[in-house]
Design an enzyme around this catalytic site. Structure first.
Site, PDB file in Angstrom:
ATOM      1  N   ASP A  87     -24.909 -27.215 106.064  1.00 30.97           N
ATOM      2  CA  ASP A  87     -24.964 -28.091 105.342  1.00 30.97           C
ATOM      3  C   ASP A  87     -25.443 -29.379 105.542  1.00 30.97           C
ATOM      4  OD1 ASP A  87     -23.754 -29.245 107.490  1.00 30.97           O
ATOM      5  OD2 ASP A  87     -21.656 -28.747 106.973  1.00 30.97           O
ATOM      6  N   ASN A  96      -8.446 -30.949 109.268  1.00 34.79           N
ATOM      7  CA  ASN A  96      -7.744 -30.247 108.556  1.00 34.79           C
ATOM      8  C   ASN A  96      -8.756 -28.704 107.802  1.00 34.79           C
ATOM      9  OD1 ASN A  96     -10.707 -30.178 107.010  1.00 34.79           O
ATOM     10  ND2 ASN A  96     -10.539 -30.889 105.445  1.00 34.79           N
ATOM     11  N   HIS A 154     -11.633 -27.620 108.154  1.00 32.66           N
ATOM     12  CA  HIS A 154     -12.753 -26.794 106.947  1.00 32.66           C
ATOM     13  C   HIS A 154     -13.712 -26.446 108.596  1.00 32.66           C
ATOM     14  CE1 HIS A 154     -14.284 -31.579 107.595  1.00 32.66           C
ATOM     15  NE2 HIS A 154     -14.820 -30.462 108.862  1.00 32.66           N
ATOM     16  N   GLU A 193     -13.758 -27.323 103.148  1.00 32.28           N
ATOM     17  CA  GLU A 193     -12.415 -28.057 102.713  1.00 32.28           C
ATOM     18  C   GLU A 193     -11.713 -26.988 101.407  1.00 32.28           C
ATOM     19  OE1 GLU A 193     -12.771 -30.895 104.544  1.00 32.28           O
ATOM     20  OE2 GLU A 193     -13.598 -32.482 103.154  1.00 32.28           O
TER      21      GLU A 193
HETATM   22  P1  PGA Z   1     -17.013 -32.765 114.997  1.00 33.51           P
HETATM   23  O1  PGA Z   1     -17.346 -32.384 113.165  1.00 33.51           O
HETATM   24  O2  PGA Z   1     -17.895 -32.409 115.117  1.00 33.51           O
HETATM   25  O3  PGA Z   1     -17.816 -34.739 114.614  1.00 33.51           O
HETATM   26  O4  PGA Z   1     -15.509 -33.462 115.291  1.00 33.51           O
HETATM   27  C1  PGA Z   1     -17.060 -30.434 112.847  1.00 33.51           C
HETATM   28  C2  PGA Z   1     -16.652 -30.985 111.604  1.00 33.51           C
HETATM   29  O5  PGA Z   1     -16.114 -31.745 110.713  1.00 33.51           O
HETATM   30  O6  PGA Z   1     -16.844 -29.649 111.676  1.00 33.51           O
END
Ligand code: PGA
Length: 267
Positions: A67, A136, A138, A143
């Protein structure tokens, strides 16, 4: 899913590096899907060390990132282009023409997202996709409520994700609201998934992903349908799994024929 619980994130990152390095050695032109965020940093550090000290060769490796933020120039310090160069690409012998990230600056989002999908297909598909998980649930920036069949497209970030990523921008108000992300369907097409999760703050999302119902409310739960999904956790991220003892037992008793069969086997 193959759930592998390690004592801490350092050990988990080493195991993840074993999996990735095995694939690079097996096929020096392997196509890797890469992720950003705090989670894969230990993995990337270890890959850099293996490049420097053990000659792990990235010259022909091809990469596609999950992304990118909409509207950030590639050289913006918080862009995922910058993240990848700072944390991995700059420190290994990767070929600039072989690394791909979605184009957050494109004037034609649907065409650019379609071209990204085509480039993945033209490369022969992704052999292994590195993933983190949001609190959450994702994966990528898909999302909750994302279509489980979705392809690369523009998405609007949830307030929760904006808050979680504000640390990279110096405040929530500076976090872009939109992103381009591989879809859940794009991720499901890769031949292997390697999802890493560390810390207590991920424990609930991990439990829902591994042991909950498959639901668009927890996009990562679709990995239950993936044939080769490795989930590598530290103790804290595994702390709410009902079957944690079983996953440990399975890993400890992996038969030799299976352990030798490739990534995901004991190193
Ligand atoms: P993080 O994010 O590695 O910074 O915890 C993971 C994500 O949001 O997929």
């Amino acid at each position: 899913m193959e759930v592998i619980i390690q004592k801490d994130r350092e050990r988990a990152s080493l195991l993840a590096a074993d999996i990735v390095a095995t694939l690079i050695r097996r096929d020096p032109a392997v196509v890797l899907g890469l992720a950003t965020g705090s989670t894969p940093l230990g993995l990337y550090r270890e890959l850099v060390r293996r490049h420097r000290e053990e000659g792990l060769d990235f010259a022909r490796v091809r990469t596609f990132n999950l992304d990118e933020y909409r509207g950030l120039e590639p050289d913006h310090p918080a862009s995922y282009h910058s993240f990848m160069w700072e944390n991995l690409f700059e420190h290994v012998n990767v070929d600039r023409d072989r690394v791909h990230l979605p184009d957050g600056m494109t004037n034609d989002v649907p065409a650019s997202c379609g071209a990204y999908e085509e480039a993945i297909t033209a490369a022969g598909g992704i052999e292994l996709q590195v993933l983190g998980i949001g609190a959450n649930g994702h994966i990528g920036f898909n999302e909750p409520s994302s279509s489980l069949a979705s392809r690369t497209r523009i998405k609007t970030l949830s307030r929760e994700t904006i808050a979680a990523n504000a640390r990279f921008f110096g405040g929530e108000q500076y976090v872009p609201r939109h992103v381009l992300t591989m879809g859940v369907g794009t991720i499901m097409d890769c031949r292997r998934c390697l999802l890493l999760a560390f810390g207590e703050e991920k424990a609930e999302a991990v439990a829902k992903m591994v042991e909950g119902p498959i639901s668009a409310m927890v996009p990562a739960s679709v990995l239950q349908l993936h044939r080769r999904a490795y989930v590598v956790l530290d103790e804290a991220a595994a702390s709410r799994l009902q079957l944690a003892e079983y996953y440990r037992w399975v890993y400890e008793h992996k038969p030799a024929w299976q352990a030798g069969a490739g990534p995901g086997g004991k190193p």
